[in-house]
Motif scaffolding. Structure first.
Motif, mmCIF file in Angstrom:
data_model
loop_
_atom_site.group_PDB
_atom_site.id
_atom_site.type_symbol
_atom_site.label_atom_id
_atom_site.label_comp_id
_atom_site.label_asym_id
_atom_site.label_seq_id
_atom_site.Cartn_x
_atom_site.Cartn_y
_atom_site.Cartn_z
ATOM 1 N N VAL A 1 29.730 -11.075 13.233
ATOM 2 C CA VAL A 1 29.549 -10.199 14.401
ATOM 3 C C VAL A 1 28.408 -9.211 14.136
ATOM 4 O O VAL A 1 27.546 -8.985 15.004
ATOM 5 N N ALA A 2 28.377 -8.642 12.939
ATOM 6 C CA ALA A 2 27.308 -7.697 12.597
ATOM 7 C C ALA A 2 25.945 -8.371 12.628
ATOM 8 O O ALA A 2 24.967 -7.811 13.136
ATOM 9 N N ARG A 3 25.890 -9.584 12.123
ATOM 10 C CA ARG A 3 24.639 -10.351 12.129
ATOM 11 C C ARG A 3 24.205 -10.634 13.561
ATOM 12 O O ARG A 3 23.032 -10.544 13.908
ATOM 13 N N ALA A 4 25.170 -10.956 14.424
ATOM 14 C CA ALA A 4 24.858 -11.209 15.831
ATOM 15 C C ALA A 4 24.318 -9.939 16.503
ATOM 16 O O ALA A 4 23.394 -10.015 17.317
ATOM 17 N N TYR A 5 24.871 -8.783 16.176
ATOM 18 C CA TYR A 5 24.383 -7.522 16.749
ATOM 19 C C TYR A 5 22.952 -7.230 16.311
ATOM 20 O O TYR A 5 22.174 -6.669 17.078
ATOM 21 N N LEU A 6 22.607 -7.599 15.086
ATOM 22 C CA LEU A 6 21.227 -7.393 14.629
ATOM 23 C C LEU A 6 20.262 -8.319 15.348
ATOM 24 O O LEU A 6 19.098 -7.970 15.546
ATOM 25 N N GLY A 7 20.730 -9.484 15.691
ATOM 26 C CA GLY A 7 19.894 -10.446 16.406
ATOM 27 C C GLY A 7 18.624 -10.778 15.649
ATOM 28 O O GLY A 7 18.654 -11.062 14.459
ATOM 29 N N THR A 8 17.500 -10.686 16.340
ATOM 30 C CA THR A 8 16.221 -11.077 15.745
ATOM 31 C C THR A 8 15.657 -10.015 14.802
ATOM 32 O O THR A 8 14.604 -10.223 14.203
ATOM 33 N N ASN A 9 16.347 -8.882 14.657
ATOM 34 C CA ASN A 9 15.926 -7.849 13.704
ATOM 35 C C ASN A 9 16.348 -8.180 12.273
ATOM 36 O O ASN A 9 15.884 -7.553 11.338
ATOM 37 N N TRP A 10 17.283 -9.151 12.101
ATOM 38 C CA TRP A 10 17.824 -9.471 10.785
ATOM 39 C C TRP A 10 16.752 -10.105 9.906
ATOM 40 O O TRP A 10 15.834 -10.771 10.378
ATOM 41 N N SER A 11 16.881 -9.883 8.600
ATOM 42 C CA SER A 11 15.993 -10.506 7.624
ATOM 43 C C SER A 11 16.753 -10.715 6.322
ATOM 44 O O SER A 11 17.644 -9.941 5.982
ATOM 45 N N ALA A 12 16.386 -11.764 5.610
ATOM 46 C CA ALA A 12 17.020 -12.050 4.323
ATOM 47 C C ALA A 12 16.636 -11.013 3.275
ATOM 48 O O ALA A 12 17.366 -10.802 2.309
#
Length: 185
Positions: free
Chosen positions: A90-101
């Protein structure tokens, strides 16, 4: 494989599948800090455990549990694992395209403070640590080494990520830090 082990395998497989699929379309990275070493260290620990599992005399260490199996412990461990994975997803989904490895700032980066980020600044790490704790309780005590390694890596990454976010959002991020806990709500 027991039913409990199947639940853990399915939960972690779902987590990995979501992570790979959701990483396909991300914003372009503008600035990156840190390196590939955290993933490498986790992989190295995992390989080390795999090697230990094959050495006569050490194999029982890899396959032993701290607590004898019970329905109550299995239920708690499953709740931690599945709940932790759900939180991370869910947290990853909230970050959306802002996420990075890797700790990064993306083109058009947005400060996400809603959803799980309203309660904790790093809910992905919180979720993964909870899921790993559940795995430690049921799968093997040796995975405590992986949990500790992940905790140390996450704490280092948090410092790097928060420095980047403070630079990117000099007015908003310090206020957000004051209002929201780091890992535990």
């Amino acid at each position: 494989m027991s039913a409990v082990q199947a639940v853990f395998m399915t939960a972690w497989a779902g987590f990995l599948a979501y992570w790979v699929i959701s990483a396909r379309h991300l914003k372009k990275t503008v600035r990156r800090k840190g390196s590939w070493t955290s993933g490498f260290v986790i992989a190295l620990v995992g390989v080390g455990i795999g090697v230990l599992a094959r050495i006569p005399g050490l194999a029982p260490l890899v396959h032993s549990r701290w607590f004898p199996g019970s329905v109550a412990l299995d239920a708690i461990a499953i709740a931690l694992c599945v709940g932790g994975i759900a939180l991370a997803i869910v947290a990853r989904a909230y970050l959306g395209t802002n996420w990075s490895a890797q700790p990064s700032v993306k083109e058009g980066h947005e400060l996400v403070t809603s959803g799980p980020y309203h309660y904790v600044r790093h809910p992905i790490y919180t979720g993964v640590l909870l899921a790993m704790l559940g795995s430690v309780l049921v799968v093997s005590t040796i995975f405590a080494v992986v949990w500790i390694t992940a905790l140390v890596i996450f704490l280092v990454r948090i410092r790097i990520e928060e420095a980047l976010m403070t630079q990117q959002f000099p007015d908003q991020y310090p206020r957000y830090k004051k209002q929201t806990k780091r890992l535990i709500p």
